[in-house]
Design a protein around this motif. Structure first.
Motif, mmCIF file in Angstrom:
data_model
loop_
_atom_site.group_PDB
_atom_site.id
_atom_site.type_symbol
_atom_site.label_atom_id
_atom_site.label_comp_id
_atom_site.label_asym_id
_atom_site.label_seq_id
_atom_site.Cartn_x
_atom_site.Cartn_y
_atom_site.Cartn_z
ATOM 1 N N CYS A 6 0.869 -1.188 0.000
ATOM 2 C CA CYS A 6 0.000 0.000 0.000
ATOM 3 C C CYS A 6 0.901 1.232 0.000
ATOM 4 N N ARG A 27 -1.662 23.083 -0.965
ATOM 5 C CA ARG A 27 -0.969 22.016 -1.690
ATOM 6 C C ARG A 27 -0.456 22.488 -3.044
ATOM 7 N N ASN A 35 5.221 8.331 0.123
ATOM 8 C CA ASN A 35 5.316 8.411 1.586
ATOM 9 C C ASN A 35 6.542 7.612 2.073
ATOM 10 N N ASP A 38 6.326 4.061 3.194
ATOM 11 C CA ASP A 38 5.874 3.165 2.120
ATOM 12 C C ASP A 38 7.045 2.746 1.237
ATOM 13 N N VAL A 60 -0.687 -0.771 -4.476
ATOM 14 C CA VAL A 60 -2.055 -0.249 -4.480
ATOM 15 C C VAL A 60 -2.064 1.134 -3.828
ATOM 16 N N SER A 61 -2.721 2.074 -4.490
ATOM 17 C CA SER A 61 -2.836 3.404 -3.901
ATOM 18 C C SER A 61 -4.236 3.948 -4.115
ATOM 19 N N ALA A 93 -12.010 11.205 2.175
ATOM 20 C CA ALA A 93 -12.008 9.991 3.003
ATOM 21 C C ALA A 93 -11.187 10.175 4.279
ATOM 22 N N THR A 95 -9.626 7.846 7.677
ATOM 23 C CA THR A 95 -8.907 6.558 7.639
ATOM 24 C C THR A 95 -9.880 5.388 7.479
ATOM 25 N N ALA A 117 2.309 -2.254 4.408
ATOM 26 C CA ALA A 117 1.946 -0.824 4.403
ATOM 27 C C ALA A 117 3.040 -0.103 5.169
ATOM 28 N N GLN A 120 3.036 4.895 9.017
ATOM 29 C CA GLN A 120 2.133 6.035 8.946
ATOM 30 C C GLN A 120 2.479 6.942 7.778
ATOM 31 N N GLN A 128 -3.296 4.508 11.157
ATOM 32 C CA GLN A 128 -4.475 3.646 11.335
ATOM 33 C C GLN A 128 -4.774 2.774 10.116
ATOM 34 N N VAL A 129 -4.361 3.238 8.933
ATOM 35 C CA VAL A 129 -4.854 2.594 7.703
ATOM 36 C C VAL A 129 -4.364 1.145 7.561
ATOM 37 N N GLY A 130 -3.107 0.873 7.934
ATOM 38 C CA GLY A 130 -2.599 -0.504 7.820
ATOM 39 C C GLY A 130 -3.420 -1.476 8.652
ATOM 40 N N THR A 224 -15.125 10.723 10.788
ATOM 41 C CA THR A 224 -14.419 11.938 11.234
ATOM 42 C C THR A 224 -14.202 12.866 10.055
#
Ligand SMILES: Cc1cc2nc3c(=O)[nH]c(=O)nc-3n(C[C@H](O)[C@H](O)[C@H](O)COP(=O)(O)OP(=O)(O)OC[C@H]3O[C@@H](n4cnc5c(N)ncnc54)[C@H](O)[C@@H]3O)c2cc1C
Length: 262
Positions: A6, A27, A35, A38, A60-61, A93, A95, A117, A120, A128-130, A224
């Motif tokens: 990921c 941005r 990242n 990653d 995958v992203s 989105a 997490t 993954a 962070q 949290q995503v992993g 959230t």
């Protein structure tokens, strides 16, 4: 062996500033990078492929179309194929929704032994995503992996980083492992791989392709929501006291007394 990595495209946080009026990240014009954790996750996969050449690595992203550049970089490092989960429906989105979408993409890829993954992402920073993705796929996960000791039939033995040491964990495969920077040093892209990267496929999927309804994705599926981001106000300039220990102590007591601190 089949490995999924990921990877998230993130703004280079050394360059990010916050709009003081809107309270959002600026941005525009900020370079985007793979990242950093990653890159360690991908390197771990590539090192396993070096040892077991019949390994296939899929990256995958979830992100906007420009995440293609980051995925091309992953292919140029040595990954075999890449999947970009990209749709307006994925926007906003948190997490929870991010991991739902990534898990749906991985379910569609279907065949995997290890999912890597990063620990962070440097923009959201939640880590949290992993583990959430592991939970959605019903897989065991080990976070903070600093070393992969041994790959066995049906399991993998890893070192999990702790604040003051590490623990050795054996986890059954398929599983999710999240990488910390101490795991390895990511390799550079090679000229040969850069050329080859342009012959490799990047498949783009939207919510329909991965069997999600619009209400399962993005802002609509996010418990959230970020109301405002802000940079902490800079602290005042410090004052350096000079002189002997006795002089500095006297000055310090005088200044603190004047401020009614003591
Ligand atoms: C300033 C800021 C604050 C935020 N605060 C919150 C919050 O409080 N609560 C909340 O739920 N969300 C928050 N988010 C949103 C959150 O960043 C996104 O949902 C993001 O897509 C995933 O979270 P993360 O960046 O924290 O990733 P992490 O959980 O830190 O990422 C861990 C790993 O998961 C994988 N991963 C993460 N995102 C992706 C992706 N899009 N594609 C592929 N792999 C990925 C990577 O391997 C990554 O290293 C915030 C975002 C920002 C920019």
């Amino acid at each position: 062996m089949k490995i999924i990595v990921c990877a998230k495209q993130v703004p280079d946080t050394n360059e990010v500033k916050i709009d003081p009026v809107k309270g959002t990240l600026i941005r525009d014009g900020v370079p985007s990078i793979l990242n950093p954790d990653d890159a360690n996750a991908l390197e771990a996969a590539l090192a396993l492929k070096d040892r077991y050449p019949d390994t296939t690595i899929s990256v995958v992203s979830m992100g906007p179309p420009q995440a293609n550049y980051m995925l091309r970089e992953c292919l140029a490092m040595g990954a075999d194929e890449a999947y970009l989960l990209s749709s307006r429906a994925f926007g906003g989105a948190d997490t929870c929704a991010t991991s739902t979408t990534i898990a749906a993409g991985i379910r569609k890829i279907a065949d995997y032994d290890i999912i890597f993954a990063g620990r962070q992402a440097i923009d959201g920073d939640t880590a949290q995503v992993g583990p959430q993705t592991a939970q959605r796929l019903g897989l065991p996960s080990v976070t903070y992996v600093q070393n992969i000791r041994e790959l066995k039939q049906g399991s993998v033995i890893v070192e999990r980083q702790l604040e003051d040491g590490y623990e050795v964990v054996e986890v059954q495969t398929p599983c999710v492992l999240t990488a910390v920077k101490e795991l390895n040093t990511p390799r550079y892209m090679s000229v040969e791989n850069i050329e080859e990267a342009y012959t490799k496929a990047i498949t783009t999927w939207n919510e329909v392709d991965v069997n999600l309804k619009p209400e399962d994705c993005g802002l609509k599926a996010s418990p959230t929501q970020i109301l405002r981001s802000f940079a902490p106000a800079p602290k005042g300039k410090g004052k350096l006291l000079a002189g002997s220990i006795a002089e500095v102590s006297a000055q310090l007591v005088a200044e603190l007394s004047e401020l009614h601190v003591i």
